[in-house]
Design a protein around this motif. Structure first.
Motif, PDB file in Angstrom:
ATOM      1  N   LEU A   1      29.468 -47.358 -32.134  1.00 34.70           N
ATOM      2  CA  LEU A   1      29.684 -46.848 -33.488  1.00 34.70           C
ATOM      3  C   LEU A   1      28.755 -47.553 -34.476  1.00 34.70           C
ATOM      4  N   GLY A   2      28.668 -48.861 -34.382  1.00 39.52           N
ATOM      5  CA  GLY A   2      27.781 -49.610 -35.264  1.00 39.52           C
ATOM      6  C   GLY A   2      26.324 -49.237 -35.072  1.00 39.52           C
TER       7      GLY A   2
ATOM      8  N   TRP B   1      23.651 -36.902 -37.744  1.00 36.68           N
ATOM      9  CA  TRP B   1      22.529 -37.728 -38.184  1.00 36.68           C
ATOM     10  C   TRP B   1      22.057 -37.261 -39.556  1.00 36.68           C
TER      11      TRP B   1
ATOM     12  N   TYR C   1      25.140 -46.322 -33.962  1.00 35.84           N
ATOM     13  CA  TYR C   1      24.904 -44.983 -34.503  1.00 35.84           C
ATOM     14  C   TYR C   1      24.892 -45.001 -36.037  1.00 35.84           C
ATOM     15  N   GLN C   2      25.780 -45.764 -36.638  1.00 31.70           N
ATOM     16  CA  GLN C   2      25.783 -45.855 -38.100  1.00 31.70           C
ATOM     17  C   GLN C   2      24.485 -46.483 -38.600  1.00 31.70           C
ATOM     18  N   HIS C   3      24.019 -47.519 -37.914  1.00 32.33           N
ATOM     19  CA  HIS C   3      22.761 -48.166 -38.293  1.00 32.33           C
ATOM     20  C   HIS C   3      21.590 -47.186 -38.179  1.00 32.33           C
TER      21      HIS C   3
ATOM     22  N   VAL D   1      26.565 -40.346 -39.742  1.00 31.53           N
ATOM     23  CA  VAL D   1      27.756 -40.472 -40.578  1.00 31.53           C
ATOM     24  C   VAL D   1      28.890 -39.664 -39.931  1.00 31.53           C
ATOM     25  N   GLN D   2      30.101 -40.129 -40.153  1.00 34.12           N
ATOM     26  CA  GLN D   2      31.265 -39.470 -39.574  1.00 34.12           C
ATOM     27  C   GLN D   2      31.537 -38.166 -40.311  1.00 34.12           C
TER      28      GLN D   2
ATOM     29  N   MET E   1      30.084 -37.210 -35.399  1.00 35.82           N
ATOM     30  CA  MET E   1      29.059 -37.752 -36.292  1.00 35.82           C
ATOM     31  C   MET E   1      27.854 -36.828 -36.362  1.00 35.82           C
TER      32      MET E   1
END
Length: 135
Positions: free
Chosen positions: A102-103, A132, A105-107, A111-112, A130
């Motif tokens: 999760l971290g 992109w 992909y967020q980096h 976004v969810q 999520m």
């Protein structure tokens, strides 16, 4: 040097082994029976030098697994860059309990957009949906 290439038939056994090592290093919430069931699914979908792989269905990242010992080496980012170049806007689902993924992909810029209480097999492993966002 990182080389990205299409999967070949002979890649299947080492990819399944890589997948299992990666899952055991990151999916601590899975039981042994869950891993066994998922291993069968991954096998349906050894070669020296394999460090990671990505599976795409159109613009949806179905799976992204990196050899545990090769994490933080840029392989995941390169594979996502490759997928963006192929498919444009990407979507994916990530296990809510997989904080490392999760971290990551967020980096990268995901976004969810939603959440499901169960995974694709109906197990009670919540998924975060999520998308992109272009950087």
């Amino acid at each position: 040097m990182i080389t990205i290439r299409a999967r070949t038939v002979t890649d299947s056994p080492p990819l399944v082994a890589l997948w299992e090592r990666s899952v055991r290093a990151s999916h601590h919430f899975l039981r042994e029976t869950d891993i066994d069931a998922l291993r069968t699914l991954v096998a349906e979908e050894g070669q020296h030098g394999l460090r990671g792989f990505i599976g795409l269905s159109d613009n949806h990242v179905e799976m992204l697994f990196i050899e545990a010992a090769a994490r933080c080496g840029g392989i995941g980012q390169r594979l996502l860059d490759y997928a963006v170049a192929l498919s444009g806007d990407l979507t994916l689902d990530v296990n809510e309990q997989n904080h490392q993924a999760l971290g990551f992909y967020q980096h990268y810029g995901f976004v969810q957009t939603g959440r499901s209480e169960v995974d694709a097999q109906g197990n009670s492993f919540p998924l975060l949906h999520m998308q992109w966002q272009k950087r």
